[in-house]
Design an enzyme around this catalytic site. Structure first.
Site, PDB file in Angstrom:
ATOM      1  N   GLY A  88       0.808  -1.210   0.000  1.00 54.82           N
ATOM      2  CA  GLY A  88       0.000   0.000   0.000  1.00 54.82           C
ATOM      3  C   GLY A  88       0.842   1.260   0.000  1.00 54.82           C
ATOM      4  O   GLY A  88       1.989   1.262   0.440  1.00 54.82           O
ATOM      5  N   CYS A  89       0.238   2.335  -0.504  1.00 55.86           N
ATOM      6  CA  CYS A  89       0.861   3.658  -0.470  1.00 55.86           C
ATOM      7  C   CYS A  89      -0.198   4.635   0.016  1.00 55.86           C
ATOM      8  O   CYS A  89      -1.085   4.261   0.784  1.00 55.86           O
ATOM      9  CB  CYS A  89       1.414   4.034  -1.841  1.00 55.86           C
ATOM     10  SG  CYS A  89       0.160   4.134  -3.141  1.00 55.86           S
ATOM     11  N   ARG A  90      -0.159   5.869  -0.431  1.00 57.17           N
ATOM     12  CA  ARG A  90      -1.149   6.845   0.015  1.00 57.17           C
ATOM     13  C   ARG A  90      -2.483   6.649  -0.702  1.00 57.17           C
ATOM     14  O   ARG A  90      -3.522   6.571  -0.086  1.00 57.17           O
ATOM     15  CB  ARG A  90      -0.615   8.262  -0.219  1.00 57.17           C
ATOM     16  CG  ARG A  90      -1.549   9.353   0.233  1.00 57.17           C
ATOM     17  CD  ARG A  90      -0.904  10.724   0.062  1.00 57.17           C
ATOM     18  NE  ARG A  90      -1.867  11.768   0.342  1.00 57.17           N
ATOM     19  CZ  ARG A  90      -2.684  12.299  -0.553  1.00 57.17           C
ATOM     20  NH1 ARG A  90      -2.659  11.873  -1.806  1.00 57.17           N
ATOM     21  NH2 ARG A  90      -3.540  13.242  -0.225  1.00 57.17           N
ATOM     22  N   GLY A  92      -2.749   4.515  -3.891  1.00 59.67           N
ATOM     23  CA  GLY A  92      -2.827   3.328  -4.732  1.00 59.67           C
ATOM     24  C   GLY A  92      -2.017   3.356  -6.014  1.00 59.67           C
ATOM     25  O   GLY A  92      -1.924   2.340  -6.700  1.00 59.67           O
ATOM     26  N   TYR A 117      -3.628   3.846   1.633  1.00 63.11           N
ATOM     27  CA  TYR A 117      -3.853   4.087   3.064  1.00 63.11           C
ATOM     28  C   TYR A 117      -5.058   5.001   3.290  1.00 63.11           C
ATOM     29  O   TYR A 117      -5.804   4.827   4.252  1.00 63.11           O
ATOM     30  CB  TYR A 117      -2.577   4.689   3.665  1.00 63.11           C
ATOM     31  CG  TYR A 117      -2.615   4.894   5.154  1.00 63.11           C
ATOM     32  CD1 TYR A 117      -2.739   3.803   6.019  1.00 63.11           C
ATOM     33  CD2 TYR A 117      -2.492   6.160   5.707  1.00 63.11           C
ATOM     34  CE1 TYR A 117      -2.760   3.988   7.390  1.00 63.11           C
ATOM     35  CE2 TYR A 117      -2.512   6.351   7.074  1.00 63.11           C
ATOM     36  CZ  TYR A 117      -2.642   5.254   7.921  1.00 63.11           C
ATOM     37  OH  TYR A 117      -2.659   5.444   9.281  1.00 63.11           O
TER      38      TYR A 117
END
Length: 136
Positions: A88-90, A92, A117
């Site tokens: 995951g990142c901020r 996607g 996230y």
């Protein structure tokens, strides 16, 4: 009429993405580890419990993005290529790129978190949301 292209390239780097609710279920079941690919300062502001932070980009500025050239090696130092990982990142975007790189490097059980996230924080199923609201 013959086909104009081969689908082999698509299969090799096929990325499986999961939505927020499915991701929450995987995290709650503790069957999947979470690899957070945001930069360190973003990770420090808040992250999934038990997440391992391996930034995909070392810096992002008006001149461009500096990729972490050791990203795959750093993940491999923390996880086996057969570990179940949710990436995951901020929002996607980075996590899809990171998941593609991991799949290409031979990781077999990685899933991209759609929406990142931010989507977890908005989900009613996200377990930390309730816990974070309780302060004594």
């Amino acid at each position: 009429m013959g086909s104009l292209g081969s689908r082999d390239g698509e299969k090799r780097h096929a990325v499986e993405s999961v939505g927020t609710e499915a991701a929450c279920a995987l995290l709650v079941s503790e069957q999947y580890g979470y690899v957070d690919v945001r930069m360190w300062e973003d990770f420090d502001r808040g992250h999934v419990a038990g997440a391992r932070n391996v930034p995909y980009y070392l810096s992002v500025n008006p001149h461009g993005k500096e990729r972490n050239l050791d990203f795959v090696d750093q993940v491999a130092a923390l996880h086996s290529k057969h570990d179940r990982l949710l990436v995951g990142c901020r929002s996607g975007v980075r996590s899809r790129l990171a998941t593609t790189d991991l799949v290409a490097a031979g990781f077999t059980k990685v899933k991209n978190l759609e929406g990142g996230y931010l989507s977890l924080l908005k989900s009613v199923s996200y377990p930390q949301q309730a816990a974070a609201a309780i302060h004594h």
